[in-house]
Scaffold this active site. Structure first.
Site, PDB file in Angstrom:
ATOM      1  N   GLU A  91       1.965  -0.553  -4.884  1.00  0.00           N
ATOM      2  CA  GLU A  91       1.097   0.529  -5.337  1.00  0.00           C
ATOM      3  C   GLU A  91       1.968   1.793  -5.320  1.00  0.00           C
ATOM      4  O   GLU A  91       2.168   2.396  -4.278  1.00  0.00           O
ATOM      5  CB  GLU A  91      -0.098   0.723  -4.391  1.00  0.00           C
TER       6      GLU A  91
ATOM      7  N   ASP B 262       0.832  -1.204   0.000  1.00  0.00           N
ATOM      8  CA  ASP B 262       0.000   0.000   0.000  1.00  0.00           C
ATOM      9  C   ASP B 262       0.871   1.261   0.000  1.00  0.00           C
ATOM     10  O   ASP B 262       1.826   1.363   0.776  1.00  0.00           O
ATOM     11  CB  ASP B 262      -0.866  -0.026   1.273  1.00  0.00           C
TER      12      ASP B 262
END
Ligand code: NOJ
Length: 540
Positions: free
Chosen positions: A276, A215
């Protein structure tokens, strides 16, 4: 694994030995919206287990599960309260193990979502850190004294609106939060934080997890000089403006190095790290995927691309050039509108979305779809009053809420709530075409997006000559067409009206995103909003 079994016979590109994650296709499961088995209106891991054959039959190679750790849910799981457990309402550790085994038994790998940049404010580390300036774990977080006027230390804004700083009365200092105040940021300049996450990675690898989606991989570190962000030129393209707006704590040049120790750990388990990396410049994203850092990084500007040949071409050409086959191509995700909606919505948007997936799915790298993309779903309709995303609920003036792509999966028109849940789902169902958007109805229709997606993934796996090389040659086959050659396969995506293209050789149609594609000798007849993959049999 599909790829291991069908690994190309010819030599791979010289930059890397072939690993299980090369040439794979990913399937994102936003667990809360997949299937509810407990009757609380929220999806859970047993719900994923119940539909594991749907996933395997699609022909994807790995599943990425959005966070399922214990969490108070202010950001729907991205506020983690305990990195070493599975939330009870997601089914707990037993459900995780059962799902892992069921996926593995079907040759599908499982990725978890690791959230290293921030914890929940309820995490034990932060509860301790808040006790005072000398408290244990205080230095796990980013604390600063107020500015001379008592306000925040600088002008940084949080991604979710308002300042990136929250005042803590007890200690008289501010803590930093890139996202919500309930998501305090960890201080990755502290070696103890790095050690803690090494252990967390190992904890899950020991439990058979095949990798992580990382993330906000470009977050992690903040500008050590805490410099104010200058005023942003209103004429800058939105993606570049966002890079600049958050540049105090995103995309710091020292960040990619952090992943070198993660890479060593992941490689010792043959696991995949898929970042990401939400930055607009592909050259910068590429600094995260050198040989000793992340294995893969999402190229997220694609999520902001409209159905425009030149826009798609400009973004893809540079990305393909710098990616060395290591970019992941997102079709949709839980953070942006679904492909069909981005491309105009309705049946036209759906057709374009399928064409887009055939295009990026033919590139070197890793295409990743969001559950529901295989049905050609566009965004569900969520009224402001029903909103759940904090971007919407906390900002009266923002229109970029993410609930539309998070609406629950429509399974079966004959079951309550289309088979998602016995009770009213946490968000309205994502089925704008009623029964036609459900899995069971599409199952019975060979022309449905579901069957087309399966045919594409099966054909892709068989295109050994394409998968064996990461070299891409861009072809000029017409103004409205984006075309390339990879190995012995020509890929052509038509953004304009129906046309005939002159292929560089005679070929046969391997697969297309609509029925409007046919090859006769060197002629490819290609309908509007359609991508075709043609295997060349003889060069002209
Ligand atoms: C990126 C995730 O994809 C998004 O859903 C989340 O809100 C932020 N990170 C904060 O963790």
């Amino acid at each position: 694994m599909h790829q291991t079994q069908d690994a190309p016979a010819t030599a791979p590109a010289p930059h890397s030995p072939r690993r299980w994650y090369d040439d794979t296709v990913g399937y994102q499961v936003y667990v809360r919206s997949f299937a509810d088995t407990t009757g609380n209106g929220i999806g859970d891991l047993p719900g994923v287990l119940a539909h594991v054959d749907h996933i395997a039959d699609l022909g994807v190679d790995f599943v990425w599960l959005n966070p399922v750790y214990p969490s108070p849910g202010f950001d729907h799981g991205y506020d983690v309260a305990d990195y070493r457990d599975i939330a009870d309402d997601m089914g707990g550790m037993a459900a995780f193990e059962e799902l892992r085994d069921a996926l593995h038994a079907r040759g599908v790998r499982m990725l978890m979502d690791i959230v290293p940049g921030h914890t929940s404010h309820t995490h034990a580390w932060f509860r301790s850190a808040r006790q005072g300036r000398d408290a244990p774990y205080r230095d796990f977080y980013v604390w600063r004294d107020p500015a001379p006027d008592g306000g925040p230390p600088n002008n940084w804004e949080s991604v979710f609106g308002g300042p990136a700083w929250e005042f803590d009365d007890h200690s008289g200092q501010y803590y930093m939060h890139r996202f919500l105040p309930e998501q305090p940021d960890l201080d990755w300049r502290n070696p103890a934080v790095r050690d803690a996450f090494d252990d967390i990675l190992r904890f899950w690898f020991e439990r058979g997890v095949d990798g992580f989606r990382v993330d906000v991989a470009q977050g992690m570190l903040a500008d050590p000089d805490w410099t104010d962000i200058p005023e942003i030129d209103p004429d800058l393209p939105p993606d570049e403006a966002a890079d600049l707006r958050f540049s105090g704590y995103m995309g710091r040049p020292e960040t990619p190095e952090l992943y070198e120790r993660w890479r060593r750990i992941a490689d010792s388990y043959d696991a995949l790290l898929l970042g990401e990396v939400y930055l607009s410049d592909p050259d910068v994203v590429a600094t995260y995927i050198t040989d000793d850092r992340l294995h893969r990084a999402f190229f997220l500007p694609l999520q902001h691309t409209t159905w425009d040949r030149d826009q798609v071409a400009t973004r893809l050409r540079r990305a393909v050039e710098v990616a060395q086959g290591r970019f992941a191509w997102p079709q949709s995700s839980h953070d942006d509108p679904r492909a069909g909606s981005r491309f105009g919505g309705g049946d036209r948007g759906r057709r374009r979305a399928m064409a887009f997936f055939h295009l990026v799915g033919a590139l070197p790298g890793t295409p990743v779809m969001l559950a529901g993309d295989e049905l050609g779903l566009d965004d569900g309709q969520v009224a402001r009053l029903d909103a759940e995303d904090p971007i919407t609920t906390r900002n009266a003036d923002r229109e970029d809420g993410r609930d539309g792509s998070r609406t629950p999966m429509p399974w079966d028109p004959d079951l309550p709530n289309l088979g998602f849940s016995e009770v009213e789902p946490w968000l309205p169902l994502g089925s704008n075409r009623g029964a036609d958007d459900t899995v069971t109805v599409q199952e019975g229709d060979p022309d449905s997006p579901l069957h087309r997606m399966r045919r594409f993934l099966a054909a892709r796996r068989g295109l050994v000559g394409m998968l064996a090389t990461d070299e891409v040659a861009w072809l000029d086959l017409g103004d409205d067409v984006l075309a390339l050659r990879r190995g012995d396969v020509v890929v052509a995506c038509n953004f304009g009206s129906a046309t005939h293209l002159d292929l560089p050789g005679t070929g046969r149609l391997a697969v297309a995103s609509s029925d409007d594609a046919a090859v006769t000798g060197t002629d490819l007849a290609l309908g509007r909003d359609t991508t075709a993959l043609v295997v060349l049999e003889e060069d002209a």
